[in-house]
Design a protein around this motif. Structure first.
Motif, PDB file in Angstrom:
ATOM      1  N   GLU A  56      29.708  23.129  40.831  1.00  0.00           N
ATOM      2  CA  GLU A  56      29.362  22.812  42.225  1.00  0.00           C
ATOM      3  C   GLU A  56      28.783  24.036  42.940  1.00  0.00           C
ATOM      4  O   GLU A  56      28.106  23.902  43.946  1.00  0.00           O
ATOM      5  N   LYS A  57      29.029  25.239  42.409  1.00  0.00           N
ATOM      6  CA  LYS A  57      28.445  26.473  42.973  1.00  0.00           C
ATOM      7  C   LYS A  57      27.486  27.095  41.965  1.00  0.00           C
ATOM      8  O   LYS A  57      27.246  28.316  41.974  1.00  0.00           O
ATOM      9  N   ARG A  58      26.964  26.271  41.089  1.00  0.00           N
ATOM     10  CA  ARG A  58      25.993  26.696  40.062  1.00  0.00           C
ATOM     11  C   ARG A  58      26.541  27.874  39.242  1.00  0.00           C
ATOM     12  O   ARG A  58      25.840  28.775  38.849  1.00  0.00           O
ATOM     13  N   SER A 118      24.175  30.387  35.158  1.00  0.00           N
ATOM     14  CA  SER A 118      24.878  31.001  36.286  1.00  0.00           C
ATOM     15  C   SER A 118      23.877  31.442  37.347  1.00  0.00           C
ATOM     16  O   SER A 118      22.851  32.053  37.023  1.00  0.00           O
ATOM     17  N   ALA A 119      24.204  31.155  38.604  1.00  0.00           N
ATOM     18  CA  ALA A 119      23.349  31.571  39.730  1.00  0.00           C
ATOM     19  C   ALA A 119      23.626  33.021  40.121  1.00  0.00           C
ATOM     20  O   ALA A 119      23.322  33.431  41.240  1.00  0.00           O
ATOM     21  N   GLY A 120      24.212  33.803  39.219  1.00  0.00           N
ATOM     22  CA  GLY A 120      24.442  35.234  39.499  1.00  0.00           C
ATOM     23  C   GLY A 120      25.725  35.455  40.272  1.00  0.00           C
ATOM     24  O   GLY A 120      26.612  34.594  40.325  1.00  0.00           O
ATOM     25  N   GLN A 121      25.817  36.608  40.906  1.00  0.00           N
ATOM     26  CA  GLN A 121      27.046  36.933  41.651  1.00  0.00           C
ATOM     27  C   GLN A 121      27.158  36.020  42.873  1.00  0.00           C
ATOM     28  O   GLN A 121      26.145  35.671  43.509  1.00  0.00           O
ATOM     29  N   ASP A 122      28.372  35.658  43.212  1.00  0.00           N
ATOM     30  CA  ASP A 122      28.611  34.792  44.361  1.00  0.00           C
ATOM     31  C   ASP A 122      28.420  35.598  45.650  1.00  0.00           C
ATOM     32  O   ASP A 122      29.162  36.555  45.909  1.00  0.00           O
ATOM     33  N   GLY A 150      19.861  36.858  38.789  1.00  0.00           N
ATOM     34  CA  GLY A 150      20.518  38.115  39.172  1.00  0.00           C
ATOM     35  C   GLY A 150      21.544  38.613  38.173  1.00  0.00           C
ATOM     36  O   GLY A 150      21.234  38.924  37.020  1.00  0.00           O
ATOM     37  N   GLY A 151      22.792  38.688  38.642  1.00  0.00           N
ATOM     38  CA  GLY A 151      23.868  39.241  37.817  1.00  0.00           C
ATOM     39  C   GLY A 151      24.055  38.523  36.491  1.00  0.00           C
ATOM     40  O   GLY A 151      24.621  39.087  35.553  1.00  0.00           O
ATOM     41  N   ALA A 152      23.583  37.283  36.391  1.00  0.00           N
ATOM     42  CA  ALA A 152      23.725  36.548  35.125  1.00  0.00           C
ATOM     43  C   ALA A 152      22.954  37.230  33.999  1.00  0.00           C
ATOM     44  O   ALA A 152      23.284  37.074  32.824  1.00  0.00           O
ATOM     45  N   LEU A 203      14.917  37.183  38.671  1.00  0.00           N
ATOM     46  CA  LEU A 203      15.540  38.414  39.200  1.00  0.00           C
ATOM     47  C   LEU A 203      15.328  38.342  40.704  1.00  0.00           C
ATOM     48  O   LEU A 203      14.408  38.946  41.259  1.00  0.00           O
ATOM     49  N   SER A 204      16.187  37.556  41.349  1.00  0.00           N
ATOM     50  CA  SER A 204      15.947  37.161  42.740  1.00  0.00           C
ATOM     51  C   SER A 204      16.443  38.186  43.760  1.00  0.00           C
ATOM     52  O   SER A 204      16.296  37.972  44.963  1.00  0.00           O
ATOM     53  N   GLU A 205      17.003  39.290  43.283  1.00  0.00           N
ATOM     54  CA  GLU A 205      17.597  40.257  44.224  1.00  0.00           C
ATOM     55  C   GLU A 205      16.628  40.651  45.338  1.00  0.00           C
ATOM     56  O   GLU A 205      16.999  40.712  46.510  1.00  0.00           O
TER      57      GLU A 205
HETATM   58  N1  ACO Z   1      26.367  32.667  45.551  1.00  0.00           N
HETATM   59  C1  ACO Z   1      27.110  31.849  46.300  1.00  0.00           C
HETATM   60  N2  ACO Z   1      26.913  30.515  46.360  1.00  0.00           N
HETATM   61  C2  ACO Z   1      25.945  30.011  45.597  1.00  0.00           C
HETATM   62  C3  ACO Z   1      25.130  30.812  44.785  1.00  0.00           C
HETATM   63  C4  ACO Z   1      25.379  32.216  44.762  1.00  0.00           C
HETATM   64  N3  ACO Z   1      24.690  33.054  43.988  1.00  0.00           N
HETATM   65  N4  ACO Z   1      24.239  30.006  44.166  1.00  0.00           N
HETATM   66  C5  ACO Z   1      24.499  28.768  44.570  1.00  0.00           C
HETATM   67  N5  ACO Z   1      25.515  28.759  45.447  1.00  0.00           N
HETATM   68  C6  ACO Z   1      26.122  27.616  46.125  1.00  0.00           C
HETATM   69  C7  ACO Z   1      25.307  27.155  47.305  1.00  0.00           C
HETATM   70  O1  ACO Z   1      25.602  27.924  48.459  1.00  0.00           O
HETATM   71  C8  ACO Z   1      25.776  25.714  47.423  1.00  0.00           C
HETATM   72  O2  ACO Z   1      27.023  25.703  48.033  1.00  0.00           O
HETATM   73  P1  ACO Z   1      27.405  24.555  49.122  1.00  0.00           P
HETATM   74  O3  ACO Z   1      27.336  23.268  48.341  1.00  0.00           O
HETATM   75  O4  ACO Z   1      28.770  24.911  49.562  1.00  0.00           O
HETATM   76  O5  ACO Z   1      26.341  24.645  50.171  1.00  0.00           O
HETATM   77  C9  ACO Z   1      25.963  25.302  45.975  1.00  0.00           C
HETATM   78  O6  ACO Z   1      26.142  26.505  45.232  1.00  0.00           O
HETATM   79  C10 ACO Z   1      24.803  24.567  45.383  1.00  0.00           C
HETATM   80  O7  ACO Z   1      23.647  25.365  45.608  1.00  0.00           O
HETATM   81  P2  ACO Z   1      22.230  24.720  46.019  1.00  0.00           P
HETATM   82  O8  ACO Z   1      21.385  25.833  46.496  1.00  0.00           O
HETATM   83  O9  ACO Z   1      22.440  23.573  46.928  1.00  0.00           O
HETATM   84  O10 ACO Z   1      21.775  24.172  44.584  1.00  0.00           O
HETATM   85  P3  ACO Z   1      20.296  23.902  44.037  1.00  0.00           P
HETATM   86  O11 ACO Z   1      20.502  23.226  42.723  1.00  0.00           O
HETATM   87  O12 ACO Z   1      19.475  23.238  45.050  1.00  0.00           O
HETATM   88  O13 ACO Z   1      19.662  25.361  43.781  1.00  0.00           O
HETATM   89  C11 ACO Z   1      19.727  27.619  42.954  1.00  0.00           C
HETATM   90  C12 ACO Z   1      20.164  26.152  42.753  1.00  0.00           C
HETATM   91  C13 ACO Z   1      18.191  27.747  42.833  1.00  0.00           C
HETATM   92  C14 ACO Z   1      20.415  28.409  41.853  1.00  0.00           C
HETATM   93  C15 ACO Z   1      20.152  28.111  44.374  1.00  0.00           C
HETATM   94  O14 ACO Z   1      21.519  27.769  44.592  1.00  0.00           O
HETATM   95  C16 ACO Z   1      20.015  29.600  44.564  1.00  0.00           C
HETATM   96  O15 ACO Z   1      18.937  30.072  44.837  1.00  0.00           O
HETATM   97  N6  ACO Z   1      21.110  30.365  44.374  1.00  0.00           N
HETATM   98  C17 ACO Z   1      21.087  31.804  44.498  1.00  0.00           C
HETATM   99  C18 ACO Z   1      20.496  32.417  43.234  1.00  0.00           C
HETATM  100  C19 ACO Z   1      20.425  33.927  43.349  1.00  0.00           C
HETATM  101  O16 ACO Z   1      19.586  34.459  44.037  1.00  0.00           O
HETATM  102  N7  ACO Z   1      21.307  34.623  42.627  1.00  0.00           N
HETATM  103  C20 ACO Z   1      21.374  36.051  42.611  1.00  0.00           C
HETATM  104  C21 ACO Z   1      22.526  36.480  43.404  1.00  0.00           C
HETATM  105  S1  ACO Z   1      22.503  38.249  43.563  1.00  0.00           S
HETATM  106  C22 ACO Z   1      23.139  38.875  42.174  1.00  0.00           C
HETATM  107  O17 ACO Z   1      23.531  38.175  41.260  1.00  0.00           O
HETATM  108  C23 ACO Z   1      23.252  40.399  41.991  1.00  0.00           C
END
Ligand code: ACO
Length: 287
Positions: free
Chosen positions: A37-39, A76-80, A128-130, A150-152
Motif C-alpha cells: 500500500e506504500k509501494r 520498492s519506492a525507495g526510502q519512506d 532512490g534508496g532501492a 534516481l528521483s532524488e
Molecule cells: N515514501 C513515503 N510514501 C510513499 C513513497 C515513499 N518513497 N512512495 C509511495 N508512497 C506512498 C504514497 O504517499 C501513497 O500513500 P497514501 O496512500 O497514504 O497517500 C502510497 O504510497 C501510494 O503511492 P501513490 O503515489 O499513490 O502510488 P502510484 O502507484 O500512483 O505511484 C510511485 C507510485 C511512482 C512509486 C509514487 O508513489 C512515487 O513517486 N513515490 C516516490 C518515489 C521516490 O521518489 N522515491 C525515492 C525516495 S528518496 C530515497 O529513496 C533516497
C-alpha cells in the motif's frame, strides 16, 4: 496480520509484524518487502526486520539462495519520505543515526558480503534508496516493464546513502550522470542495457527465470561461491599486485577450508572418471 499487508504464502517463516515476508521453497528464500500500500517504501519497520531476516537466513541451512523482491506492483519506492526522513529528522539525532546505520547495514554492508548468493527480482517501481539493495545483490532480473528512477533530484536531495557510489560502480559515467541529473525514469529493458540488471523479461516469466537462476547457483559449491563474492568485491578497489596477492591467498584459504574439497572432486571427475566437462557445468556434488 497488519491491515493492508499481503498474507504470507504457505511455507512462509513469520517475522514480527510482517513488513517483510519470507517464503521458503526448495532452498530458495523469497524475501518480499511487504508494504504494497506504500509501494514498499523503506520505513524503520522494514529496516529492523530486514536485518533480522538476513541474520536468520544466514544461519538457516535450508536457505541456499536469497531472492529479494516486493509485494504488489512495486519492488520498492525507495526510502519512506515520512517515516525514514521527516519523522526521524524531527526526533533525537541519536535515534536517527541508529536508524541510518541499521539501514546501511542491511541495504549494502551486510547484503554485499552475504554468505549466500542473492538475486534481486525487480517486479515493479524501483526508486532512490532501492538502488542500494538492488545493486548490493549479486545478480538481478527485472520485469521488462518495471520502472526505475534516481528521483532524488526531483525532490531536492542528492542520491546519498551509498546510492551514487553503487550506481557509479555499476554503469558508465554518461548513463550514471544522465539519470542522476535528470531523474528521468527508465524501464527494465533499459536497465538491462546499461547493466543495472542482468536480464529483463516479460512479467509472466519473471519468477520462473529467477527460480531457474537460483537453481543454477545451487548446483555450485557454496563455499567457493562465497569466496568468489569476496574476491570480486575486494579486488575491485585494489591495485593489480595487491589484487593478485589477495586472490592467491584467498584461493589457498578456499581450498584449505572447503568442507567438500571441491577442487579434488572436480579434477577426479574430469581427469580420471571423465564424467563431466567443467567448461559446461558443475561437478557432481553428491559423489
Ligand atoms: N515514501 C513515503 N510514501 C510513499 C513513497 C515513499 N518513497 N512512495 C509511495 N508512497 C506512498 C504514497 O504517499 C501513497 O500513500 P497514501 O496512500 O497514504 O497517500 C502510497 O504510497 C501510494 O503511492 P501513490 O503515489 O499513490 O502510488 P502510484 O502507484 O500512483 O505511484 C510511485 C507510485 C511512482 C512509486 C509514487 O508513489 C512515487 O513517486 N513515490 C516516490 C518515489 C521516490 O521518489 N522515491 C525515492 C525516495 S528518496 C530515497 O529513496 C533516497
Amino acid at each position: 496480520m497488519t491491515e493492508g499487508k499481503t498474507a504470507p504464502a504457505e511455507g512462509s517463516i513469520s517475522y514480527p509484524n510482517k513488513s517483510v515476508v519470507v517464503r521458503m521453497e526448495d532452498g530458495i528464500a523469497w524475501v518480499s518487502l511487504n508494504r504494497p500500500e506504500k509501494r514498499n517504501a523503506i520505513n524503520p519497520a522494514i529496516v529492523f526486520e530486514m536485518n533480522e531476516v538476513l541474520d536468520n537466513l544466514e544461519m538457516d541451512d535450508s536457505c541456499r539462495v536469497v531472492v529479494i523482491t516486493g509485494s504488489g506492483d512495486a519492488f520498492s519506492a525507495g526510502q519512506d519520505l515520512k517515516e525514514y526522513f521527516r519523522e526521524p529528522d524531527a526526533g533525537p539525532p541519536a535515534l536517527r543515526e541508529r536508524l541510518h546505520k541499521a539501514n546501511a547495514q542491511w541495504q549494502w554492508r551486510r547484503l554485499m558480503h552475504f554468505s549466500k548468493p542473492t538475486i534481486a527480482m525487480v517486479n515493479g517501481w524501483c526508486f532512490g534508496g532501492a538502488f542500494q539493495f538492488l545493486l548490493a545483490c549479486d545478480l538481478a532480473i527485472a520485469d521488462e516493464k518495471a520502472v526505475f528512477g534516481l528521483s532524488e533530484i526531483n525532490w531536492g536531495i542528492i542520491p546519498a546513502g551509498i546510492v551514487t557510489k553503487s550506481v557509479a560502480m555499476a554503469v558508465l559515467q554518461r548513463q550514471a550522470m544522465y539519470y542522476i541529473m535528470t531523474g528521468e525514469t527508465f524501464d527494465g529493458k533499459r536497465a538491462e542495457e546499461i547493466g543495472i540488471v542482468n536480464f529483463a523479461v516479460p512479467k509472466d516469466q519473471l519468477e520462473e527465470r529467477v527460480r531457474k537462476l537460483a537453481h543454477v547457483l545451487m548446483k555450485k559449491n557454496p563455499h567457493v561461491l562465497r569466496a568468489c563474492k569476496s574476491g570480486y568485491h575486494y579486488v575491485r578497489d585494489l591495485p593489480w599486485d595487491m589484487a593478485a596477492e589477495y586472490l592467491a591467498a584467498k584461493s589457498d584459504q578456499t581450498k584449505h577450508r572447503d568442507p567438500e574439497q571441491g577442487d579434488q572432486k572436480g579434477m577426479t571427475q574430469f581427469l580420471d572418471e571423465k564424467s563431466y566437462r567443467p567448461g559446461l557445468g558443475a561437478y557432481n556434488r553428491d559423489k
